[in-house]
Scaffold this active site. Structure first.
Site, PDB file in Angstrom:
ATOM      1  N   HIS A 122     -65.694 -41.872 -16.595  1.00 32.63           N
ATOM      2  CA  HIS A 122     -66.699 -40.949 -16.051  1.00 32.63           C
ATOM      3  C   HIS A 122     -66.035 -39.563 -16.079  1.00 32.63           C
ATOM      4  CE1 HIS A 122     -68.941 -38.908 -12.800  1.00 32.63           C
ATOM      5  NE2 HIS A 122     -69.873 -39.830 -12.923  1.00 32.63           N
ATOM      6  N   ASP A 199     -60.123 -45.165 -10.185  1.00 34.50           N
ATOM      7  CA  ASP A 199     -61.446 -44.630  -9.855  1.00 34.50           C
ATOM      8  C   ASP A 199     -62.297 -45.832  -9.440  1.00 34.50           C
ATOM      9  OD1 ASP A 199     -64.092 -43.911  -9.908  1.00 34.50           O
ATOM     10  OD2 ASP A 199     -64.015 -42.907 -11.853  1.00 34.50           O
ATOM     11  N   GLN A 202     -67.349 -47.371  -8.891  1.00 30.86           N
ATOM     12  CA  GLN A 202     -68.235 -48.496  -9.208  1.00 30.86           C
ATOM     13  C   GLN A 202     -67.628 -49.833  -8.794  1.00 30.86           C
ATOM     14  OE1 GLN A 202     -71.280 -48.140 -10.222  1.00 30.86           O
ATOM     15  NE2 GLN A 202     -71.190 -45.959 -10.671  1.00 30.86           N
ATOM     16  N   LYS A 225     -72.248 -45.017  -2.828  1.00 28.78           N
ATOM     17  CA  LYS A 225     -72.411 -46.146  -3.754  1.00 28.78           C
ATOM     18  C   LYS A 225     -72.124 -47.473  -3.038  1.00 28.78           C
ATOM     19  CE  LYS A 225     -71.111 -43.340  -7.749  1.00 28.78           C
ATOM     20  NZ  LYS A 225     -72.309 -43.078  -8.550  1.00 28.78           N
ATOM     21  N   CYS A 363     -72.731 -39.431 -17.477  1.00 26.97           N
ATOM     22  CA  CYS A 363     -71.532 -38.640 -17.141  1.00 26.97           C
ATOM     23  C   CYS A 363     -70.327 -39.143 -17.944  1.00 26.97           C
ATOM     24  CB  CYS A 363     -71.215 -38.665 -15.647  1.00 26.97           C
ATOM     25  SG  CYS A 363     -72.401 -37.777 -14.664  1.00 26.97           S
TER      26      CYS A 363
HETATM   27  C1  LIG Z   1     -67.015 -44.444 -12.427  1.00 30.01           C
HETATM   28  C2  LIG Z   1     -67.404 -43.250 -11.623  1.00 30.01           C
HETATM   29  N1  LIG Z   1     -66.459 -42.383 -11.250  1.00 30.01           N
HETATM   30  C3  LIG Z   1     -66.725 -41.299 -10.508  1.00 30.01           C
HETATM   31  C4  LIG Z   1     -68.012 -41.035 -10.098  1.00 30.01           C
HETATM   32  C5  LIG Z   1     -68.274 -39.822  -9.269  1.00 30.01           C
HETATM   33  O1  LIG Z   1     -68.758 -40.181  -8.008  1.00 30.01           O
HETATM   34  P1  LIG Z   1     -69.350 -39.085  -7.013  1.00 30.01           P
HETATM   35  O2  LIG Z   1     -70.379 -38.326  -7.795  1.00 30.01           O
HETATM   36  O3  LIG Z   1     -69.917 -39.864  -5.894  1.00 30.01           O
HETATM   37  O4  LIG Z   1     -68.202 -38.215  -6.606  1.00 30.01           O
HETATM   38  C6  LIG Z   1     -69.043 -41.899 -10.469  1.00 30.01           C
HETATM   39  C7  LIG Z   1     -70.438 -41.628 -10.097  1.00 30.01           C
HETATM   40  O5  LIG Z   1     -71.371 -42.102 -10.719  1.00 30.01           O
HETATM   41  C8  LIG Z   1     -68.723 -43.044 -11.239  1.00 30.01           C
HETATM   42  O6  LIG Z   1     -69.671 -43.913 -11.603  1.00 30.01           O
END
Ligand SMILES: Cc1ncc(COP(=O)(O)O)c(C=O)c1O
Length: 405
Positions: A122, A199, A202, A225, A363
């Protein structure tokens, strides 16, 4: 044991909504999950009965607010099996947590060092490290994935060497649904002395996460999430590493002693949490963690697997449907292309039928470019979704197919 989905659904007021007379079929859970009544109540109750600032007031409300706020930290620490509660740092979400790791390690990255990420990142876990490398002169190395969307573990291991300073990867890919072998990846990175930052955006909502078992140094996730409020998140980090970091935000809460000319810093977790925090949000996140961890998490996983299996079964009978991401170990995320239709058109037609999905680059622009597609449509399932909803999704997709033919 199977999950009582009906009873769970009854706890989510928003799932009773209708859109243009059609029941809402919410399949955008990888973007954000809906909130159970227990979380809504915790937030409402805080503002209705307890609202006060934390850690500073000499009055009963402030004491109560502080107790609720710090109890949430205890609950999160227990949920992810942190070694110490001080290792749980509140952030605004995964993005901020990853940026905090980058700030914390910035002074330790230099030219000649290597940072390893994967092709399935992401943007939050790619751009942050890409920019940190640009500033420090370190080299960004990208571990490839195979055509099922799984990490090429041999190639990943081949990138690790004595120059590797940090390895950063997703627990679960938001675009592909792939579950990475985080323990193995961590062990290999640790064997060359690298820091490991996971990270967990998910990964957090599909089963239990045990940061000590994974063996990583940092694990980042977002409250929203995990059935909690937006604007909340966690950076878990090993205390012995967090203690060495420079402070990143300065101001109230994070200091020990201040003169006009200088200041000294407080201890963890406060030294990394300046200013008035998102108190109600944190309390809501605590409620979300307690609500989620009271469920049978094996049953949650089994239910999500059933939903995904039903979706894959349907997909086989739908000509022209191409699933993007077919890893053996996968959560309930189904990214797909429908013939040559643009994902945005598919999403629009589904929306007219009450079915909410994500469309776009997820993203993950570099990943979409690698796959040679503009983006995907993505249905992502959560514990409150039903097999009937998967059927409705595919009825809607058949309609979309006809309309777009
Ligand atoms: C794998 C992953 N990393 C990071 C993020 C970023 O999360 P946030 O927008 O809640 O900071 C997301 C959000 O969809 C994600 O799916």
């Amino acid at each position: 044991m199977s999950l009582d989905v009906k009873a769970i659904r009854a706890q989510f007021p928003i799932l009773q909504r209708k859109l243009d007379g059609k029941p809402l079929v919410y399949l955008d859970n990888a973007a954000t999950t809906q909130k159970p009544q227990a979380v809504l109540d915790a937030i409402m109750s805080f503002y209705t009965t307890t609202n006060a600032n934390v850690h500073r007031g000499a009055h009963a409300l402030s004491d109560e607010a502080t107790r609720l706020y710090e109890n949430a930290r205890n609950d999160v620490a227990t949920f992810i099996n942190a070694n110490r509660r001080e290792e749980v740092i509140w952030t605004a979400g995964t993005t901020e947590a990853i940026n905090l790791v980058a700030k914390g390690l910035a002074q330790q990255l230099k030219a000649g060092d290597e940072v390893v990420v994967t092709e399935m990142e992401h943007h939050a876990n790619l751009v942050t490290w890409q920019q940190a490398c640009k500033v420090s002169g370190a080299t960004l190395c990208v571990a490839p994935i195979n055509n099922r969307g799984e990490l090429d573990l041999d190639a990943y291991c081949g990138l690790l060497n004595e120059k590797t300073k940090l390895v950063a990867f997703p627990h679960v890919s938001n675009a592909l649904g792939t579950v990475n072998p985080v323990k193995v990846m961590t062990a290999r990175a640790k064997a060359v002395g690298a820091w490991v930052s996971v990270d967990g955006a998910q990964g957090i909502a599909h089963g239990g996460v045990d940061v000590q078992d994974i063996g990583c140094d940092f694990y980042a996730f977002s409250g929203h999430k995990l059935f909690g409020p937006t604007g909340t998140g966690v950076l878990w980090g090993r205390a012995d590493v967090l203690e060495t970091w420079p402070v990143w935000l300065t101001g109230g809460e994070m200091i020990a002693d201040v003169t006009y000319q200088d200041a000294t810093w407080g201890s963890l977790p406060n030294r990394l949490e300046a200013g008035t925090p998102n108190i109600a949000g944190v309390i809501g996140l605590g409620a979300a963690v307690n609500w989620f961890s009271a469920l049978d998490l094996d049953a949650v996983q089994a239910h999500e697997k059933r939903l995904l299996a039903r979706a894959h079964e349907h997909a086989e009978s739908l000509s022209d449907m191409r699933i993007i991401g077919t890893a053996t170990d996968k959560v309930g995320v189904m990214s797909f292309m429908l013939g040559h239709a643009h994902p945005a058109d598919v999403g629009f037609i589904l929306d007219r039928q009450g079915v909410a999905i994500r469309t776009g680059d997820n993203c993950a622009q570099p990943l979409m470019k690698k796959l040679g597609i503009p983006g995907t449509a993505r249905a992502s399932f959560s514990l409150y979704n039903t097999l009937e909803e998967v059927d409705i999704l595919f009825d809607a997709l058949r309609k979309a197919q006809m309309m777009l033919a």
